[in-house]
Design a protein around this motif. Structure first.
Motif: not given
Length: 549
Positions: A495-507, A509-514, A536-544
């Motif tokens: 999900v993190l790398r494959g959802m279109p338009n970079g929506e993976g991290p947001k989805l 996070e919304q599902a309490d995945g972090i 976590v480091d790759k998709h939810f780093g300082l710039d997230y």
């Protein structure tokens, strides 16, 4: 030819596991070892008590006269044990008797002991052994004895073998004779076993035994084999497999059914060599196919269990089976039967065969072919079943199909199976949800070579996420089961790398995945810890979360 014992049995559904290794590489062999426990506890008992004779024996019900049935309702176990001790003394006296009518006296004494061992669901096995009945029963199995005497003695031993482990081991002195009475025993093998058991007084071995006697001996040996690996090895060393295999060759009859059941206990592993030996016995393969095609459901059930262990333990047997019509015959049974007892070994066999030879399966399960449609319909039927075990087993079969080619993934994705699986994923027990997770995860990745990261099938991924599967995978991440947690993390990575338009991290996070991933920050499992922390480091780093200007 390579030795089966060193071969790792891979489950082809493991394609989504590229990043953390193949934790379920021996799924087929593990299934073969653990299924014995399931059979003993629920569906098909590994050891069977003989209540009414070889032609109509059952596991848990007695079809004899009402007198015996009612007798046990209030009869104390202590009384039964006292009667058993007395009956054993009567047998001892009968064997010592030399007068007129000696044969009938022996048979009557054996029949009384057999009656006591058959009338209760919990026979007085311990009392029988303590009274010294086993050596007497071995004596009654001597060659040249009347068939009725042999039958009664073998029946008594059958029910003793249905007892506790230490009670079953008491049959060791009787095993060479039980094997020999199967008929057609090799003389040299038998003589060797006699030497081991100090029974050299027996002079002749029957080439053909009276059929009811042979069947009763097969039943006793099946109970012994069902006890565990140690006793299975003893039976194999005494040559039990070839005569049992030959007993399975006729077209029908209770003897064929009993032999198939005994063989399934004898080859259940973990050593793959007996399964390989069995498939090579002349006529066995043809008999398996014939019984799956033509036999009634009761016999087909026992034969299907033989196929379960052949396909789970022996690569040689699997390679032979997939070149025949066995898959088509199993699918036909799957599509037409509603018998829980039959469907379970049919599903296990199909799952093993699909996992064992991907190229052959790809040539058989082709989209648009009738056999493929029948397979999917049968699997969906089992997924919808009220029986938990059918849901779990059918999900495992579907997961192995879904781990195959792109065509197979699309076949499953476009079928009625996916909505049913999604419902099970959100509402079923944990073990079923874990099996379903394999299916849905494998639908989202394309086959890859080596250890490369799997390629996404984005259409499938987006569809499953849109339908609400992500929270269910995150729930698996929170579980104490490391295999399930790994499945959840792998799907989150998709999900993190494959959802279109970079929506993976947001989805996520919304599902309490972090939060779910952070529980692995100091986890003892290094693979899971590294995987979760890396995501976590790759998709939810300082710039997230920072918006670009």
């Amino acid at each position: 030819m390579a030795d089966d014992s060193s071969t790792t049995h891979r489950s082809v559904r493991d394609s989504i596991k590229s990043s953390v290794g193949n934790v379920a590489a021996q799924r087929r062999r593990q299934n073969a070892v653990t299924v014995a426990k399931e059979r003993r506890e629920s569906l098909v008992r590994a050891k069977r008590l003989c209540r009414v004779g070889t032609t109509s024996c059952v596991d848990s019900e007695y079809d004899g006269d009402d007198t015996d049935t009612e007798m046990m309702v209030d009869e104390a176990q202590s009384i039964l044990e006292a009667q058993t001790t007395k009956a054993t003394e009567g047998l001892k006296s009968a064997l010592a008797y030399q007068g007129k009518g000696v044969m009938q006296k022996k048979v009557n004494a054996l029949r009384e002991l057999r009656r006591l061992l058959s009338k209760s669901e919990f026979p007085p096995v311990e009392a029988t052994i303590k009274a010294g009945a086993i050596p007497l029963l071995v004596q009654c199995l001597s060659f040249g004895s009347p068939d009725e005497q042999l039958l009664e003695a073998a029946w008594c031993l059958t029910n003793v073998a249905a007892g506790k482990p230490e009670e079953t081991k008491a049959l060791l002195p009787a095993l060479p004779l039980l094997v020999a009475h199967l008929g057609g025993t090799n003389l040299n093998t038998y003589e060797c076993s006699l030497l081991m058991n100090n029974l050299l007084a027996i002079a002749h071995v029957a080439e053909k035994s009276y059929l009811p006697v042979a069947e009763q001996c097969a039943w006793a040996l099946g109970n012994v084999a069902g006890e565990g690996e140690e006793l299975r090895n003893v039976l194999l060393s005494q040559g039990a497999l070839p005569p049992l295999a030959r007993m399975m060759l006729p077209d029908k009859g209770s003897t064929v059914r009993t032999a198939a059941w005994a063989l399934s206990n004898l080859i259940k592993g973990p050593d793959p060599k007996p399964a390989t030996e069995l498939i090579k016995v002349d006529g066995v393969l043809d008999a398996i196919l014939r019984h799956l095609r033509n036999a009634d459901e009761e016999l087909a059930t026992e034969v299907a269990w033989v196929v379960v262990y052949l396909s789970a333990l022996s690569n040689v047997a699997t390679s032979i089976l997939v070149k025949t019509d066995v898959i088509q015959l199993l699918i036909q049974r799957l599509a037409t039967s509603n018998s829980l007892q039959l469907l379970i070994p049919v599903l296990r066999s199909l799952g093993n065969l699909v996992a064992g030879d991907a190229h052959t399966i790809s040539a058989i399960l082709l989209p648009g072919h009738e056999i493929t449609d029948n397979a999917i319909e049968g699997l969906v039927k089992c997924l919808k079943s009220e029986h938990r075990v059918l849901k779990k087993e059918s999900a495992w079969v579907v997961s192995n199909i879904a781990a195959g080619s792109i065509e197979h993934k699309q076949l499953i994705y476009s079928s009625e199976a996916v909505p049913v699986l999604q419902h099970l994923f959100s509402s079923s027990t944990f073990d079923i949800r874990k099996e379903v997770a394999y299916v849905l995860g494998n639908l989202c990745v394309a086959p890859t070579e080596g250890d490369n990261k799997p390629n996404l099938i984005q259409e499938h991924l987006v569809s499953l996420v849109t339908r609400g599967c992500l929270p269910c995978f995150i729930n698996l991440v929170r579980s104490a089961d490391t295999e399930a947690a790994r499945l959840g993390l792998q799907f989150m990575e998709l999900v993190l790398r494959g959802m279109p338009n970079g929506e993976g991290p947001k989805l996520v996070e919304q599902a309490d995945g972090i939060d779910a991933m952070e529980r692995f920050q100091f986890h003892e499992n290094e693979d899971l810890r590294n995987m979760a922390n890396g995501l976590v480091d790759k998709h939810f780093g300082l710039d997230y979360g920072l918006e670009a200007d």
